[in-house]
Design a protein around this motif. Sequence first.
Motif, PDB file in Angstrom:
ATOM      1  N   VAL A   1       0.845  -1.191   0.000  1.00 11.10           N
ATOM      2  CA  VAL A   1       0.000   0.000   0.000  1.00 11.10           C
ATOM      3  C   VAL A   1       0.878   1.238   0.000  1.00 11.10           C
ATOM      4  CG1 VAL A   1      -1.944  -1.091   1.171  1.00 11.10           C
ATOM      5  CG2 VAL A   1      -0.130  -0.039   2.524  1.00 11.10           C
ATOM      6  N   ASN A   2       0.285   2.327  -0.383  1.00  6.47           N
ATOM      7  CA  ASN A   2       0.950   3.620  -0.310  1.00  6.47           C
ATOM      8  C   ASN A   2       0.279   4.452   0.779  1.00  6.47           C
ATOM      9  OD1 ASN A   2       2.717   3.190  -2.543  1.00  6.47           O
ATOM     10  ND2 ASN A   2       0.983   3.541  -3.923  1.00  6.47           N
ATOM     11  N   GLY A   3       0.981   5.462   1.257  1.00  5.30           N
ATOM     12  CA  GLY A   3       0.373   6.364   2.235  1.00  5.30           C
ATOM     13  C   GLY A   3       0.364   5.770   3.617  1.00  5.30           C
ATOM     14  N   ASN A   4       1.533   5.685   4.241  1.00  4.75           N
ATOM     15  CA  ASN A   4       1.639   5.057   5.557  1.00  4.75           C
ATOM     16  C   ASN A   4       2.043   6.047   6.642  1.00  4.75           C
ATOM     17  OD1 ASN A   4       4.299   5.493   4.960  1.00  4.75           O
ATOM     18  ND2 ASN A   4       4.827   3.324   4.693  1.00  4.75           N
ATOM     19  N   ARG A   5       1.701   7.300   6.444  1.00  3.85           N
ATOM     20  CA  ARG A   5       2.032   8.318   7.436  1.00  3.85           C
ATOM     21  C   ARG A   5       0.748   8.979   7.951  1.00  3.85           C
ATOM     22  NH1 ARG A   5       7.384   9.443   7.413  1.00  3.85           N
ATOM     23  NH2 ARG A   5       7.067  11.365   8.578  1.00  3.85           N
ATOM     24  N   VAL A   6       0.795   9.424   9.178  1.00  4.89           N
ATOM     25  CA  VAL A   6      -0.310  10.183   9.727  1.00  4.89           C
ATOM     26  C   VAL A   6      -0.334  11.547   9.048  1.00  4.89           C
ATOM     27  CG1 VAL A   6      -1.311  11.157  11.813  1.00  4.89           C
ATOM     28  CG2 VAL A   6      -0.098   8.973  11.934  1.00  4.89           C
ATOM     29  N   ALA A   7      -1.512  11.964   8.582  1.00  7.19           N
ATOM     30  CA  ALA A   7      -1.634  13.257   7.907  1.00  7.19           C
ATOM     31  C   ALA A   7      -1.130  14.377   8.826  1.00  7.19           C
ATOM     32  CB  ALA A   7      -3.077  13.509   7.507  1.00  7.19           C
ATOM     33  N   PRO A   8      -0.440  15.377   8.266  1.00  5.33           N
ATOM     34  CA  PRO A   8       0.184  16.415   9.110  1.00  5.33           C
ATOM     35  C   PRO A   8      -0.776  17.074  10.096  1.00  5.33           C
ATOM     36  CG  PRO A   8       0.955  16.601   6.852  1.00  5.33           C
ATOM     37  CD  PRO A   8      -0.116  15.562   6.834  1.00  5.33           C
ATOM     38  N   GLY A   9      -1.990  17.401   9.646  1.00  4.50           N
ATOM     39  CA  GLY A   9      -2.938  18.038  10.557  1.00  4.50           C
ATOM     40  C   GLY A   9      -3.352  17.125  11.694  1.00  4.50           C
ATOM     41  N   VAL A  10      -3.570  15.846  11.365  1.00  6.05           N
ATOM     42  CA  VAL A  10      -3.940  14.866  12.391  1.00  6.05           C
ATOM     43  C   VAL A  10      -2.770  14.632  13.340  1.00  6.05           C
ATOM     44  CG1 VAL A  10      -4.673  12.487  12.782  1.00  6.05           C
ATOM     45  CG2 VAL A  10      -5.605  13.776  10.850  1.00  6.05           C
ATOM     46  N   LEU A  11      -1.556  14.553  12.785  1.00  5.61           N
ATOM     47  CA  LEU A  11      -0.363  14.360  13.604  1.00  5.61           C
ATOM     48  C   LEU A  11      -0.228  15.475  14.636  1.00  5.61           C
ATOM     49  CD1 LEU A  11       2.334  12.805  14.074  1.00  5.61           C
ATOM     50  CD2 LEU A  11       3.376  14.402  12.458  1.00  5.61           C
ATOM     51  N   ALA A  12      -0.384  16.710  14.189  1.00  6.37           N
ATOM     52  CA  ALA A  12      -0.263  17.849  15.108  1.00  6.37           C
ATOM     53  C   ALA A  12      -1.306  17.774  16.213  1.00  6.37           C
ATOM     54  CB  ALA A  12      -0.398  19.155  14.331  1.00  6.37           C
ATOM     55  N   LYS A  13      -2.534  17.393  15.863  1.00  7.63           N
ATOM     56  CA  LYS A  13      -3.601  17.301  16.857  1.00  7.63           C
ATOM     57  C   LYS A  13      -3.293  16.212  17.885  1.00  7.63           C
ATOM     58  CE  LYS A  13      -8.587  16.461  17.249  1.00  7.63           C
ATOM     59  NZ  LYS A  13      -9.849  16.151  16.514  1.00  7.63           N
TER      60      LYS A  13
END
Length: 401
Positions: free
Chosen positions: A258-270
Motif C-alpha cells: 500500500v501507499n500512504g503510511n504516514r499520519v496526515a500532518p494536521g492529524v499528527l499535530a492534533k
Amino acid sequence: MGNACLACGGGPVDALLDFGAQPPSNRFVKVGDAGQDTHPLAIGQCQSCALIQLLDPMSPAMVKSRFDWLTYNEPEGHLDGLVAHLCDSVGISKDARIVGLSYKDDSTLARFNRLGYGNTFRFDLQRDLGIADPYAGLESIQRAVDDRLTQRLVERHGQADLLLVRHVLEHAHDPVNFLRALGALVKPGGHLVFEMPDCTKFIESCDYSFVWEEHITYFSPATFSAFVQRQGYAVVELLDYAYPLENSLVGVLKVEAVNGNRVAPGVLAKELAFGRRFGLEFAGRRTAVRSHLQRLRDQGQRIAVFGAGHLAAKYLNLFDLGQIIDCVIDDNPHKQGLRMPGSNLPVLGSAVLAEQKIGLCLLSLSPESEQKVLANKQDYIASGGRFASIFALSPLALQTG
C-alpha cells in the motif's frame, strides 16, 4: 527520550509521564507478605507517528498473573453487529475458514457459528502455542507469536480466510514482528480483523487510570492505520464502536502493498498536542483529587473505592491515595481478604458500605455497571451515602472543584 518507536522505528519518543516504580496491577497481596515487585511505569509519544507507548515496559514474566481465577472482560455489545457486517462487507462464504488466535475470539467465533459458518477454529494455548503455564495470559500469547510459530501452525492447520485477533496487539512488546508473523496465517486475498481499545477518549479527557503496564501501545484510528500500512497491510475498513469511556477500534486488513503510511500532518499535530496535554495535566489533576478527598477525610467521612480491578489499582497508586481511602469493595470472593497492589488497601465485600458508614464510594466501573450498583444500593443512598466515579467521562464523575 532516545527510545526507538515501537511502530515506526523512528522517533524521537518523547516522555509524557513518569509514574515511578509501580507493582503489577494484578499482584494482590496477603497480610504479612514481603515487599512487592515493582518496575518503572512511564509513557511516551513518538514525534514522527504520534503513537503513544510505554517506555521500558515490564517483562511478560513480571506482568503474568499469579492467580488462576483472575480474568479480564472486554466489551462485546458491538460483536453481533460486527460479525453481521463482516459477513456482508467482506463477502465470507459459508465454508470459509475462520480462525481465532486466542480465547478472546471465542465469543466472536460462536456468533459466526450461529449464522451458519461451521468451518471455525481457535488455536489451543498448549498444543498450538506451546504455553503450558496455567497462569499464562495475553502477555504470554504475544510473546509466543513469531515467524517460526506461525510456520508450524500453517503446516498443522493450514491458512485462514479470516483471522480474528481481539485485544492482543496492544499487549505486544514487538508489534511489528507480531503483525508480520500473523500475516503468514492468512491465505492470499484473505483478511485479518484486529480489535483493540481506542485511546482517544482517555487521552483527551486525561483519565490516567487507563495507563496500564499490560498495554504496551495505545492506538488511535490514525496511528493504527499508519502502523499497519507501514507493515504492508491495506486497511479495508476501520470501524470505531462507541462506548462511554473507551471505544473499541476494529481494523479489517488485507496483506498487500500500500501507499500512504504516514499520519496526515494536521492529524499528527492534533494527536501530539493531546499527548502533551495528557502529560502536562497530570500533576494538577492529582493534586485536585488528593486535596478534595483529604478534605472529606478531615471532615470525618470514610471513603471507599468500588471495584478491585486494574483501573482502581492505577487510580489509587498513580494519585497516591493509599492513606486517604479506607478500603476497596469487591464482591468477588476470590479478592476478598486480599490487599490491593501498591496501596495495600484491604478488599472487602459491599456490606462494609453500611457497616463502616462509608460516606463516599468511588466507582471504578463502566457506566453500565455503575447503574447496576446504584440500583442495588438504594438503601445506602437513602442513608446518605454518595457514589461518584473515578472517570472523567462518567455521568457520575467526581467533582473536585
